[in-house]
Design a protein around this motif. Structure first.
Motif, PDB file in Angstrom:
ATOM      1  N   LEU A 304       4.499 -21.324 -13.038  1.00 17.74           N
ATOM      2  CA  LEU A 304       4.737 -20.020 -12.421  1.00 17.74           C
ATOM      3  C   LEU A 304       3.467 -19.489 -11.751  1.00 17.74           C
ATOM      4  O   LEU A 304       3.479 -19.044 -10.598  1.00 17.74           O
ATOM      5  CB  LEU A 304       5.229 -19.017 -13.475  1.00 17.74           C
ATOM      6  CG  LEU A 304       5.518 -17.615 -12.940  1.00 17.74           C
ATOM      7  CD1 LEU A 304       6.779 -17.627 -12.071  1.00 17.74           C
ATOM      8  CD2 LEU A 304       5.693 -16.629 -14.100  1.00 17.74           C
ATOM      9  N   ARG A 307       2.399 -21.389  -8.602  1.00 17.30           N
ATOM     10  CA  ARG A 307       3.114 -20.967  -7.408  1.00 17.30           C
ATOM     11  C   ARG A 307       2.545 -19.636  -6.887  1.00 17.30           C
ATOM     12  O   ARG A 307       2.342 -19.454  -5.692  1.00 17.30           O
ATOM     13  CB  ARG A 307       4.582 -20.794  -7.787  1.00 17.30           C
ATOM     14  CG  ARG A 307       5.532 -21.063  -6.692  1.00 17.30           C
ATOM     15  CD  ARG A 307       6.905 -21.461  -7.219  1.00 17.30           C
ATOM     16  NE  ARG A 307       7.254 -22.764  -6.709  1.00 17.30           N
ATOM     17  CZ  ARG A 307       7.554 -22.998  -5.435  1.00 17.30           C
ATOM     18  NH1 ARG A 307       7.521 -22.031  -4.558  1.00 17.30           N
ATOM     19  NH2 ARG A 307       7.875 -24.194  -5.020  1.00 17.30           N
ATOM     20  N   LEU A 308       2.295 -18.732  -7.820  1.00 16.55           N
ATOM     21  CA  LEU A 308       1.828 -17.384  -7.478  1.00 16.55           C
ATOM     22  C   LEU A 308       0.472 -17.427  -6.781  1.00 16.55           C
ATOM     23  O   LEU A 308       0.233 -16.736  -5.804  1.00 16.55           O
ATOM     24  CB  LEU A 308       1.710 -16.582  -8.778  1.00 16.55           C
ATOM     25  CG  LEU A 308       1.915 -15.091  -8.731  1.00 16.55           C
ATOM     26  CD1 LEU A 308       3.326 -14.760  -8.273  1.00 16.55           C
ATOM     27  CD2 LEU A 308       1.685 -14.505 -10.138  1.00 16.55           C
TER      28      LEU A 308
END
Ligand SMILES: CCCCCCCCCCCCCCCC(=O)SCCNC(=O)CCNC(=O)[C@H](O)C(C)(C)COP(=O)(O)OP(=O)(O)OC[C@H]1O[C@@H](n2cnc3c(N)ncnc32)[C@H](O)[C@@H]1OP(=O)(O)O
Length: 314
Positions: A304, A307-308
């Motif tokens: 996560l 990706r951020l």
């Protein structure tokens, strides 16, 4: 980035400025139709504007790797990662520069401390550059960023924001005195103004303004911190450009980043020779690793967050 690097290595191939592993032999996510040498698209595969990428983009790597299906063994070796998978070869070299410099400077300081221009706190490079070190790092980072064509710059901005936040908390403000000052006071340091030592409410800046002496505690080297912190940030942002060896690497923007990195390295060496104790410089270096470790070691391992933050080159 627009193409897959074909390689004989058994490891999954990673693209510089990509956050995805692309299997060997898979088609490139974007194809460089009309690569123009000076205007290139670079960024994470998520970042890149597909239209831009499809119509006018292509780094030197794109054109090189597309026309050479089998990469030489030496180049494929560069994709290997070392030390618990943390470092590529280039990253390991970059990482090693700073502890080696601190140790080298400290070694020189015990052998002899030659009186030079750099032994003065008032030297031009210290006063103008290091004392405003985050300002210059920001400017140079912007110079690096403006030539990248990235459709979703959030990752870039967040990486800058986190790095700035850590610098700010450590050296400027942490709900009052910055962390480096709190550590100094917490380890028994005081600001001695005349005969009156005081244990609380001081910052190093306030103490200096009061013409006091910052004495007694563990005075982590702010220079060692800032120069390591800023350098690792700039290196990890620029390495994908350098390792591609494409037109971006030859641009003046890259040269400006490299010039600042050279100056930061030199000033760290001078700090090593002339200022602080060995332990204070080592703790400065360790503190300078914190946001690097978060952003470039931890984040890429949490899908996560990866990706951020769209960490390049990892
Ligand atoms: C696309 C994404 C981007 C988006 C982006 C948007 C933004 C778009 C707008 C852009 C516009 C820009 C916006 C920038 C925004 C900022 O960043 S503004 C902030 C600017 N401020 C700075 O950069 C300040 C940086 N300085 C510092 O953090 C601290 O001064 C430092 C460097 C950590 C050092 O602290 P320090 O007190 O000097 O402590 P320390 O290192 O322990 O040194 C002790 C003594 O030894 C001396 N010393 C140590 N080493 C040396 C040495 N090598 N030589 C000489 N003396 C030495 C020191 O000078 C010091 O002497 P004294 O001053 O005590 O007499």
């Amino acid at each position: 980035m627009t193409s897959t690097a074909h390689s004989t290595s058994s490891l999954p191939q990673q693209q510089p400025y990509s956050d995805q592993s692309i299997p060997v032999g898979a088609p490139p996510p974007y194809t460089a139709v009309d690569p123009t040498p000076e205007e290139t698209t670079i960024g994470t595969s998520d970042d890149i504007d597909p239209e831009l990428a499809g119509n006018q983009a292509g780094s030197a790597v794109d054109s090189e790797t597309q026309s050479s299906p089998a990469m030489p063994a030496t180049q494929s070796n560069l994709h290997q990662r070392y030390l618990f998978n943390i470092f590529s070869f280039e990253e390991a070299v970059v990482f090693a520069i700073y502890p080696i410099t601190v140790c080298l400077g400290s070694l020189v300081s015990v052998i002899s401390q030659p009186d030079t221009y750099f032994s003065s706190k008032r030297n031009f490079f210290n006063v103008i550059f290091v004392k405003n070190g985050w300002f210059w790092t920001t400017i140079v980072f912007l110079i690096h960023c403006v030539r990248l064509r990235i459709s979703r710059p959030q990752g870039l901005l967040m990486r800058y924001a986190i790095t700035t936040l850590w610098w700010y908390l450590f050296t400027q403000w942490f709900f009052g005195a910055p962390l480096m000052d709190r550590i100094f006071l917490g380890t028994g340091g005081t600001c001695q103004v005349g005969d009156r030592p005081s244990h609380s409410g001081w910052t190093s800046v306030g103490c200096r303004h009061a013409a006091g002496e910052w004495t007694g505690g563990h005075d982590i080297s702010g220079h060692s911190f800032l120069l390591t912190h800023a350098s690792l940030f700039l290196w990890y942002e620029i390495l994908p450009v350098l390792t591609e060896r494409g037109p971006l690497a030859r641009q003046i923007n890259t040269k400006i980043v490299m010039a600042l990195l050279l100056l930061w390295w030199w000033m760290l060496l001078m700090t090593g020779i002339y200022f602080h104790s060995f332990l204070e410089k080592v703790t400065g270096w360790i503190m300078g690793l914190i946001s690097w470790a978060m952003l470039y070691v931890v984040v890429p391992r949490v899908p996560l967050l990866k990706r951020l933050f769209s960490v390049p080159g990892v």
